[in-house]
Scaffold this active site. Structure first.
Site, PDB file in Angstrom:
ATOM      1  N   LYS A   1      -6.842   9.670   5.371  1.00 20.73           N
ATOM      2  CA  LYS A   1      -6.978   8.913   6.622  1.00 20.73           C
ATOM      3  C   LYS A   1      -7.523   9.796   7.738  1.00 20.73           C
ATOM      4  CE  LYS A   1      -3.903   5.126   5.598  1.00 20.73           C
ATOM      5  NZ  LYS A   1      -2.694   4.365   5.907  1.00 20.73           N
TER       6      LYS A   1
ATOM      7  N   LYS B   1      -9.475  -0.514  -7.399  1.00 15.35           N
ATOM      8  CA  LYS B   1      -8.350  -1.433  -7.246  1.00 15.35           C
ATOM      9  C   LYS B   1      -8.695  -2.530  -6.240  1.00 15.35           C
ATOM     10  CE  LYS B   1      -5.379  -0.146  -3.511  1.00 15.35           C
ATOM     11  NZ  LYS B   1      -4.042  -0.452  -3.110  1.00 15.35           N
TER      12      LYS B   1
ATOM     13  N   LYS C   1      -7.179  -4.760   0.327  1.00 19.49           N
ATOM     14  CA  LYS C   1      -7.336  -5.571   1.535  1.00 19.49           C
ATOM     15  C   LYS C   1      -8.560  -5.191   2.338  1.00 19.49           C
ATOM     16  CE  LYS C   1      -2.479  -5.696   2.694  1.00 19.49           C
ATOM     17  NZ  LYS C   1      -1.875  -4.392   2.975  1.00 19.49           N
TER      18      LYS C   1
HETATM   19  P1  ADP Z   1      -4.019  -2.511   0.181  1.00 19.31           P
HETATM   20  O1  ADP Z   1      -4.460  -1.310  -0.609  1.00 19.31           O
HETATM   21  O2  ADP Z   1      -4.585  -3.782  -0.353  1.00 19.31           O
HETATM   22  O3  ADP Z   1      -4.277  -2.338   1.668  1.00 19.31           O
HETATM   23  P2  ADP Z   1      -1.278  -1.739   0.670  1.00 19.31           P
HETATM   24  O4  ADP Z   1      -1.647  -0.295   0.594  1.00 19.31           O
HETATM   25  O5  ADP Z   1      -0.894  -2.298   1.993  1.00 19.31           O
HETATM   26  O6  ADP Z   1      -2.451  -2.619   0.018  1.00 19.31           O
HETATM   27  O7  ADP Z   1      -0.098  -1.997  -0.367  1.00 19.31           O
HETATM   28  C1  ADP Z   1       0.955  -2.877  -0.206  1.00 19.31           C
HETATM   29  C2  ADP Z   1       1.727  -2.905  -1.532  1.00 19.31           C
HETATM   30  O8  ADP Z   1       0.951  -3.561  -2.545  1.00 19.31           O
HETATM   31  C3  ADP Z   1       2.054  -1.514  -2.070  1.00 19.31           C
HETATM   32  O9  ADP Z   1       3.339  -1.529  -2.668  1.00 19.31           O
HETATM   33  C4  ADP Z   1       0.968  -1.272  -3.103  1.00 19.31           C
HETATM   34  O10 ADP Z   1       1.402  -0.376  -4.112  1.00 19.31           O
HETATM   35  C5  ADP Z   1       0.721  -2.684  -3.653  1.00 19.31           C
HETATM   36  N1  ADP Z   1      -0.687  -2.864  -4.068  1.00 19.31           N
HETATM   37  C6  ADP Z   1      -1.788  -2.789  -3.267  1.00 19.31           C
HETATM   38  N2  ADP Z   1      -2.924  -3.020  -3.951  1.00 19.31           N
HETATM   39  C7  ADP Z   1      -2.558  -3.262  -5.234  1.00 19.31           C
HETATM   40  C8  ADP Z   1      -3.281  -3.571  -6.433  1.00 19.31           C
HETATM   41  N3  ADP Z   1      -4.591  -3.705  -6.452  1.00 19.31           N
HETATM   42  N4  ADP Z   1      -2.564  -3.733  -7.567  1.00 19.31           N
HETATM   43  C9  ADP Z   1      -1.211  -3.624  -7.568  1.00 19.31           C
HETATM   44  N5  ADP Z   1      -0.473  -3.336  -6.479  1.00 19.31           N
HETATM   45  C10 ADP Z   1      -1.127  -3.152  -5.312  1.00 19.31           C
END
Ligand code: ADP
Ligand code: TRP
Length: 327
Positions: free
Chosen positions: A110, A192, A195
């Site tokens: 970050k 992956k 968001k």
């Molecule tokens: P993102 O990467 O979409 O911004 P976050 O980092 O806010 O998501 O993650 C929120 C929760 O969702 C965490 O517990 C994270 O491990 C899980 N998570 C995020 N993306 C995935 C994914 N593609 N597959 C499985 N779990 C995920």
């Protein structure tokens, strides 16, 4: 077991968030004493529009309830309602070596992205996360792979505090799901689902049926025609098989068998139908709750009250141990 976990309010929840995190929370609340929160204090380590942040936090509480978190079975709250967390984070910051925080990969990533504007909160992020967890004397912390390093630091913080000030905190364990820990992007199945990526790469939990069908139809699949699970050679179709298996609650093998002679198009249509069907009650429940302001406010108030009472007990003990004069 006492369990704690948090999720940030920023962005829109997608099926990866559900399958990797929220789904497990819903199961865990049946058997354990759970504390789940929307991590708005962590969200402001990146710049947020204040009005948007308020809206997003409220929306996430509503989504979590609509998905199945029950305020009778767990304590659901907003992180910033518990003043003891930043207080404990401050104390932890004074027993955490700078070098350990500098090693955190999320901080390094970050910081590189924000260049000169990286703030001190981004650096102290893991001490707040340790406070979130230890404040409730959690034994288990369900998180995705990406949070394991922070959890290791939390365990070290607990050990360090106990050694210096006397036995106070339990050493919590990470709980990482076996299947669904990494749902992949629909448009680039090497990465992956996230968001922060374009919307056609993710199925949002609140997507309309049309959008779901379109996105699944356009999802990148691999060469060949046989619906079979092979993450290395066929990441696209394997990812869709994982999603089908988790939503239908049948094994990947069974899904393979079901579509053995059917080809990609039939499988995709069935997956889209399944997602539309499974997400429909959620969209309905969300719309219903979104119009019940008073009820939602009550949920948030009750959550804050319950979490506060545990947090206050821990902090009273901590303040005495650290040497703060009581009044
Ligand atoms: P993102 O990467 O979409 O911004 P976050 O980092 O806010 O998501 O993650 C929120 C929760 O969702 C965490 O517990 C994270 O491990 C899980 N998570 C995020 N993306 C995935 C994914 N593609 N597959 C499985 N779990 C995920
Ligand atoms: N840092 C976590 C994330 O970005 C959210 C979080 C904050 C959390 N405090 C926590 C997760 C405590 C588990 C326990 O996903």
């Amino acid at each position: 077991m006492r369990i704690v976990s948090g999720i940030q309010p920023t962005g829109k929840y997608h099926i990866g968030n559900y399958l990797g995190a929220i789904r497990h929370w819903i199961k865990l609340q049946e058997e354990h004493e759970c504390f789940f929160f929307v991590a708005d204090l962590h969200a402001i380590t990146l710049p947020q529009d204040p009005e948007e942040l308020k809206k997003a936090t409220l929306q996430k509480i509503i989504e979590l309830v609509a998905l199945g978190l029950s305020t009778e079975r767990c304590c659901l709250f907003v992180q910033s309602h518990i003043q003891e967390a930043p207080e404990l984070a401050w104390i932890f910051s004074t027993i955490t070596p700078i070098g350990e925080l500098e090693r955190m990969t999320q901080y390094k990533d970050k910081k590189n992205k924000t260049k000169d504007s990286a703030n001190a909160g981004l650096f102290l992020y893991p001490t707040l996360m340790a406070a979130d967890i230890l404040l409730y004397k959690a034994e288990g912390v369900p998180v995705g792979q990406d949070q394991l390093q922070h959890l290791e630091l939390t365990r070290e913080t607990a050990r360090r505090f106990n050694k210096r000030f006397g036995e106070t905190f339990l050493i919590p364990k990470a709980m990482v799901p076996e299947l669904g820990a990494k749902i992949l992007s629909l448009t680039d199945p090497k990465r992956k689902m996230s968001k922060s990526d374009p919307l056609d790469s993710q199925i949002l939990l609140l997507d309309e049926p049309d959008a779901i069908r379109k996105k699944i139809f356009r999802a990148v699949t691999d060469r060949g025609t046989v619906v079979s699970y092979d993450p290395a050679k066929k990441p696209g179709i394997s990812n869709l098989l994982t999603v089908y298996s988790l939503f239908a609650e049948i094994s990947v093998k069974e899904v393979e068998r079901k579509f053995a002679k059917k080809g990609y198009a039939v499988f995709k249509k069935a997956l889209a139908d399944l997602l539309v069907r499974k997400l429909e009650p959620f969209r309905r429940k969300y719309a219903e709750l979104a119009s019940r302001d008073v009820y939602v406010q009550e949920i948030i108030k009750q959550g804050a009250k319950r979490a506060s009472s545990v947090a206050q007990d821990t902090m009273e003990e901590v303040r005495g141990k650290v040497g703060f004069l009581q009044v």
